[in-house]
Design a protein around this motif. Structure first.
Motif, PDB file in Angstrom:
ATOM      1  N   ASP A  46       0.808  -1.226   0.000  1.00  9.45           N
ATOM      2  CA  ASP A  46       0.000   0.000   0.000  1.00  9.45           C
ATOM      3  C   ASP A  46       0.838   1.272   0.000  1.00  9.45           C
ATOM      4  O   ASP A  46       0.391   2.308  -0.491  1.00  9.45           O
ATOM      5  CB  ASP A  46      -0.943   0.010   1.206  1.00  9.45           C
ATOM      6  N   ASP A  47       2.043   1.211   0.568  1.00 14.87           N
ATOM      7  CA  ASP A  47       2.884   2.410   0.675  1.00 14.87           C
ATOM      8  C   ASP A  47       3.939   2.493  -0.424  1.00 14.87           C
ATOM      9  O   ASP A  47       4.815   3.358  -0.377  1.00 14.87           O
ATOM     10  CB  ASP A  47       3.582   2.444   2.040  1.00 14.87           C
ATOM     11  N   CYS A  48       3.867   1.626  -1.400  1.00 15.24           N
ATOM     12  CA  CYS A  48       4.878   1.612  -2.457  1.00 15.24           C
ATOM     13  C   CYS A  48       4.852   2.898  -3.267  1.00 15.24           C
ATOM     14  O   CYS A  48       3.786   3.401  -3.637  1.00 15.24           O
ATOM     15  CB  CYS A  48       4.640   0.411  -3.377  1.00 15.24           C
ATOM     16  N   LEU A  49       6.029   3.427  -3.549  1.00 16.16           N
ATOM     17  CA  LEU A  49       6.128   4.582  -4.440  1.00 16.16           C
ATOM     18  C   LEU A  49       6.060   4.119  -5.892  1.00 16.16           C
ATOM     19  O   LEU A  49       6.594   3.060  -6.247  1.00 16.16           O
ATOM     20  CB  LEU A  49       7.452   5.312  -4.219  1.00 16.16           C
ATOM     21  N   LEU A  50       5.399   4.911  -6.716  1.00 13.33           N
ATOM     22  CA  LEU A  50       5.430   4.660  -8.155  1.00 13.33           C
ATOM     23  C   LEU A  50       6.887   4.681  -8.600  1.00 13.33           C
ATOM     24  O   LEU A  50       7.648   5.586  -8.227  1.00 13.33           O
ATOM     25  CB  LEU A  50       4.636   5.743  -8.881  1.00 13.33           C
ATOM     26  N   HIS A  51       7.305   3.687  -9.375  1.00 10.78           N
ATOM     27  CA  HIS A  51       8.703   3.645  -9.797  1.00 10.78           C
ATOM     28  C   HIS A  51       8.857   2.911 -11.119  1.00 10.78           C
ATOM     29  O   HIS A  51       7.935   2.257 -11.600  1.00 10.78           O
ATOM     30  CB  HIS A  51       9.583   2.997  -8.715  1.00 10.78           C
ATOM     31  N   GLU A  52      10.039   3.043 -11.692  1.00  9.55           N
ATOM     32  CA  GLU A  52      10.346   2.406 -12.967  1.00  9.55           C
ATOM     33  C   GLU A  52      11.817   2.029 -13.020  1.00  9.55           C
ATOM     34  O   GLU A  52      12.646   2.579 -12.280  1.00  9.55           O
ATOM     35  CB  GLU A  52      10.025   3.344 -14.139  1.00  9.55           C
ATOM     36  N   GLY A  53      12.137   1.077 -13.883  1.00  7.37           N
ATOM     37  CA  GLY A  53      13.515   0.771 -14.231  1.00  7.37           C
ATOM     38  C   GLY A  53      13.757   1.334 -15.612  1.00  7.37           C
ATOM     39  O   GLY A  53      13.234   0.807 -16.607  1.00  7.37           O
ATOM     40  N   ARG A  54      14.511   2.409 -15.702  1.00  5.00           N
ATOM     41  CA  ARG A  54      14.706   3.063 -16.991  1.00  5.00           C
ATOM     42  C   ARG A  54      15.480   2.179 -17.973  1.00  5.00           C
ATOM     43  O   ARG A  54      16.182   1.247 -17.579  1.00  5.00           O
ATOM     44  CB  ARG A  54      15.443   4.396 -16.796  1.00  5.00           C
ATOM     45  N   GLU A  55      15.333   2.507 -19.232  1.00  3.42           N
ATOM     46  CA  GLU A  55      15.952   1.729 -20.301  1.00  3.42           C
ATOM     47  C   GLU A  55      17.470   1.708 -20.166  1.00  3.42           C
ATOM     48  O   GLU A  55      18.102   2.736 -19.899  1.00  3.42           O
ATOM     49  CB  GLU A  55      15.559   2.335 -21.644  1.00  3.42           C
ATOM     50  N   VAL A  56      18.041   0.541 -20.323  1.00  5.41           N
ATOM     51  CA  VAL A  56      19.496   0.403 -20.340  1.00  5.41           C
ATOM     52  C   VAL A  56      20.013   0.895 -21.688  1.00  5.41           C
ATOM     53  O   VAL A  56      19.506   0.502 -22.750  1.00  5.41           O
ATOM     54  CB  VAL A  56      19.909  -1.064 -20.105  1.00  5.41           C
ATOM     55  N   LYS A  57      21.006   1.761 -21.644  1.00 10.37           N
ATOM     56  CA  LYS A  57      21.570   2.338 -22.879  1.00 10.37           C
ATOM     57  C   LYS A  57      22.745   1.523 -23.398  1.00 10.37           C
ATOM     58  O   LYS A  57      22.893   1.318 -24.602  1.00 10.37           O
ATOM     59  CB  LYS A  57      22.009   3.781 -22.615  1.00 10.37           C
ATOM     60  N   SER A  58      23.611   1.089 -22.499  1.00  7.77           N
ATOM     61  CA  SER A  58      24.741   0.241 -22.902  1.00  7.77           C
ATOM     62  C   SER A  58      25.172  -0.590 -21.706  1.00  7.77           C
ATOM     63  O   SER A  58      24.919  -0.242 -20.561  1.00  7.77           O
ATOM     64  CB  SER A  58      25.914   1.093 -23.420  1.00  7.77           C
ATOM     65  N   GLY A  59      25.834  -1.710 -21.998  1.00 11.62           N
ATOM     66  CA  GLY A  59      26.203  -2.642 -20.942  1.00 11.62           C
ATOM     67  C   GLY A  59      25.017  -3.522 -20.578  1.00 11.62           C
ATOM     68  O   GLY A  59      24.008  -3.575 -21.290  1.00 11.62           O
ATOM     69  N   GLU A  60      25.128  -4.216 -19.473  1.00 11.37           N
ATOM     70  CA  GLU A  60      24.058  -5.068 -18.975  1.00 11.37           C
ATOM     71  C   GLU A  60      23.808  -4.772 -17.503  1.00 11.37           C
ATOM     72  O   GLU A  60      24.761  -4.551 -16.744  1.00 11.37           O
ATOM     73  CB  GLU A  60      24.405  -6.550 -19.139  1.00 11.37           C
ATOM     74  N   LYS A  61      22.543  -4.783 -17.117  1.00 13.96           N
ATOM     75  CA  LYS A  61      22.172  -4.622 -15.709  1.00 13.96           C
ATOM     76  C   LYS A  61      21.719  -5.979 -15.176  1.00 13.96           C
ATOM     77  O   LYS A  61      20.695  -6.507 -15.588  1.00 13.96           O
ATOM     78  CB  LYS A  61      21.055  -3.582 -15.547  1.00 13.96           C
ATOM     79  N   TRP A  62      22.508  -6.533 -14.265  1.00 12.62           N
ATOM     80  CA  TRP A  62      22.160  -7.787 -13.607  1.00 12.62           C
ATOM     81  C   TRP A  62      21.682  -7.483 -12.194  1.00 12.62           C
ATOM     82  O   TRP A  62      22.331  -6.721 -11.454  1.00 12.62           O
ATOM     83  CB  TRP A  62      23.366  -8.712 -13.533  1.00 12.62           C
ATOM     84  N   VAL A  63      20.558  -8.080 -11.821  1.00 10.53           N
ATOM     85  CA  VAL A  63      19.955  -7.810 -10.517  1.00 10.53           C
ATOM     86  C   VAL A  63      19.532  -9.120  -9.860  1.00 10.53           C
ATOM     87  O   VAL A  63      18.943  -9.993 -10.509  1.00 10.53           O
ATOM     88  CB  VAL A  63      18.709  -6.898 -10.655  1.00 10.53           C
ATOM     89  N   LEU A  64      19.829  -9.243  -8.577  1.00 11.40           N
ATOM     90  CA  LEU A  64      19.345 -10.351  -7.761  1.00 11.40           C
ATOM     91  C   LEU A  64      18.203  -9.810  -6.910  1.00 11.40           C
ATOM     92  O   LEU A  64      18.363  -8.778  -6.250  1.00 11.40           O
ATOM     93  CB  LEU A  64      20.479 -10.865  -6.879  1.00 11.40           C
ATOM     94  N   ARG A  65      17.044 -10.480  -6.923  1.00  9.83           N
ATOM     95  CA  ARG A  65      15.828  -9.942  -6.291  1.00  9.83           C
ATOM     96  C   ARG A  65      15.249 -10.913  -5.263  1.00  9.83           C
ATOM     97  O   ARG A  65      15.150 -12.109  -5.488  1.00  9.83           O
ATOM     98  CB  ARG A  65      14.776  -9.660  -7.372  1.00  9.83           C
ATOM     99  N   SER A  66      14.868 -10.352  -4.114  1.00  7.07           N
ATOM    100  CA  SER A  66      14.060 -11.062  -3.128  1.00  7.07           C
ATOM    101  C   SER A  66      13.215 -10.011  -2.407  1.00  7.07           C
ATOM    102  O   SER A  66      13.028  -8.900  -2.917  1.00  7.07           O
ATOM    103  CB  SER A  66      14.935 -11.856  -2.152  1.00  7.07           C
ATOM    104  N   ASP A  67      12.701 -10.345  -1.227  1.00  7.58           N
ATOM    105  CA  ASP A  67      11.857  -9.415  -0.456  1.00  7.58           C
ATOM    106  C   ASP A  67      12.070  -9.674   1.032  1.00  7.58           C
ATOM    107  O   ASP A  67      12.378 -10.806   1.448  1.00  7.58           O
ATOM    108  CB  ASP A  67      10.368  -9.634  -0.749  1.00  7.58           C
ATOM    109  N   LEU A  68      11.877  -8.636   1.840  1.00  3.86           N
ATOM    110  CA  LEU A  68      11.830  -8.848   3.290  1.00  3.86           C
ATOM    111  C   LEU A  68      10.494  -9.470   3.640  1.00  3.86           C
ATOM    112  O   LEU A  68       9.448  -9.091   3.120  1.00  3.86           O
ATOM    113  CB  LEU A  68      11.977  -7.515   4.035  1.00  3.86           C
ATOM    114  N   VAL A  69      10.520 -10.447   4.543  1.00  2.00           N
ATOM    115  CA  VAL A  69       9.327 -11.154   4.985  1.00  2.00           C
ATOM    116  C   VAL A  69       9.104 -10.890   6.462  1.00  2.00           C
ATOM    117  O   VAL A  69      10.035 -11.013   7.265  1.00  2.00           O
ATOM    118  CB  VAL A  69       9.458 -12.672   4.737  1.00  2.00           C
ATOM    119  N   VAL A  70       7.864 -10.511   6.832  1.00  2.00           N
ATOM    120  CA  VAL A  70       7.531 -10.265   8.227  1.00  2.00           C
ATOM    121  C   VAL A  70       6.385 -11.169   8.649  1.00  2.00           C
ATOM    122  O   VAL A  70       5.608 -11.643   7.822  1.00  2.00           O
ATOM    123  CB  VAL A  70       7.149  -8.791   8.487  1.00  2.00           C
ATOM    124  N   GLN A  71       6.294 -11.392   9.942  1.00  2.00           N
ATOM    125  CA  GLN A  71       5.207 -12.214  10.478  1.00  2.00           C
ATOM    126  C   GLN A  71       3.903 -11.443  10.403  1.00  2.00           C
ATOM    127  O   GLN A  71       3.851 -10.237  10.598  1.00  2.00           O
ATOM    128  CB  GLN A  71       5.514 -12.578  11.925  1.00  2.00           C
TER     129      GLN A  71
END
Length: 244
Positions: free
Chosen positions: A218-243
């Motif tokens: 609910d509190d997420c900010l609107l966001h984007e991943g802009r276009e890569v112009k050159s090179g490569e963007k590698w990302v490792l993704r997970s999330d924080l988990v709460v009880q």
């Protein structure tokens, strides 16, 4: 969905595409060891936007990032369909996803993330008692011309750990393994009160080894991943988990 670069109306909340990959489910890979690492006590959480966007510089060392990119390049990446489903943001990248509680636990306990979160000055920031990282591990590769359009990240419910504790995700974790030209993660905060000036965007440039944590749901900010112009963007993704 709103055009790129323009904020959609409040009634339209484009979400990230589902990361489910089916038929067949991939087996957990033999991840490289998380070494070398900077000692956790030498790391810190940097606030880019109070209670919503945090950074950890050098969570992964440059040599560790290099090892991981080499390893991840061997995984069977799947290219995201160019045409999103209704209500989803456009995204073009290559990705891999796997359920791996062993790796998520190792990443949480050994990278310094657990130390940083547990010692953070305001534990309530994370939305509850943090149990660890989401075992749903995702790998993203963005090549030139690829991007992730304006969207919000959703919170997901899950049963966490061997004892199946009722839990939910509250913060997105992105670990940048490479730097590139373009590919910035950009957040668009809204004015705090009606009539206030719209805040400037928060621009996070990919930086080798840096982790980005941002609140979702609910509190997420609107966001984007802009276009890569050159090179490569590698990302490792997970999330924080709460009880919950």
């Amino acid at each position: 969905m709103a055009p790129r670069g323009k904020q959609p109306q409040k009634t339209a909340k484009p979400t990230g595409q589902s990361d489910s990959i089916t038929k067949p489910k991939p087996q957990a890979p033999n991840w490289p060891p998380l070494t070398p690492l900077i000692p956790a006590e030498h790391l810190s959480l940097e606030t880019r936007w109070p209670s919503l966007v945090l950074l950890v510089r050098n969570l992964f060392t440059s040599s560790l990032c290099k090892n991981y990119v080499s390893f991840l390049s061997s995984l069977p990446l799947t290219t995201t369909p160019g045409k999103p489903k209704r209500g989803q943001a456009a995204r073009v990248n290559d990705r891999f996803q796997v359920e791996d509680p062993v790796f998520s636990k190792m990443l949480w306990e050994h990278s310094g993330l657990q130390y940083l979160v547990d010692s953070f000055e305001d534990p309530a920031t994370f939305g509850g008692k943090v149990l660890g990282l989401n075992p749903n591990i995702r790998v993203y590769r963005y090549r030139p011309g690829q991007f992730f359009d304006l969207h919000y990240d959703e919170s997901n419910k899950l049963e966490f750990g061997e004892v199946k504790v009722p839990a939910k995700t509250t913060w997105t974790l992105l670990i940048y393994l490479t730097a590139c030209e373009g590919g910035e993660t950009v957040f668009y905060p809204e004015p705090r009160r009606k009539g206030d000036k719209t805040p400037d965007p928060i621009v996070v440039e990919p930086e080798t080894g840096m982790a980005l944590l941002h609140k979702h749901g609910d509190d997420c900010l609107l966001h984007e991943g802009r276009e890569v112009k050159s090179g490569e963007k590698w990302v490792l993704r997970s999330d924080l988990v709460v009880q919950r």
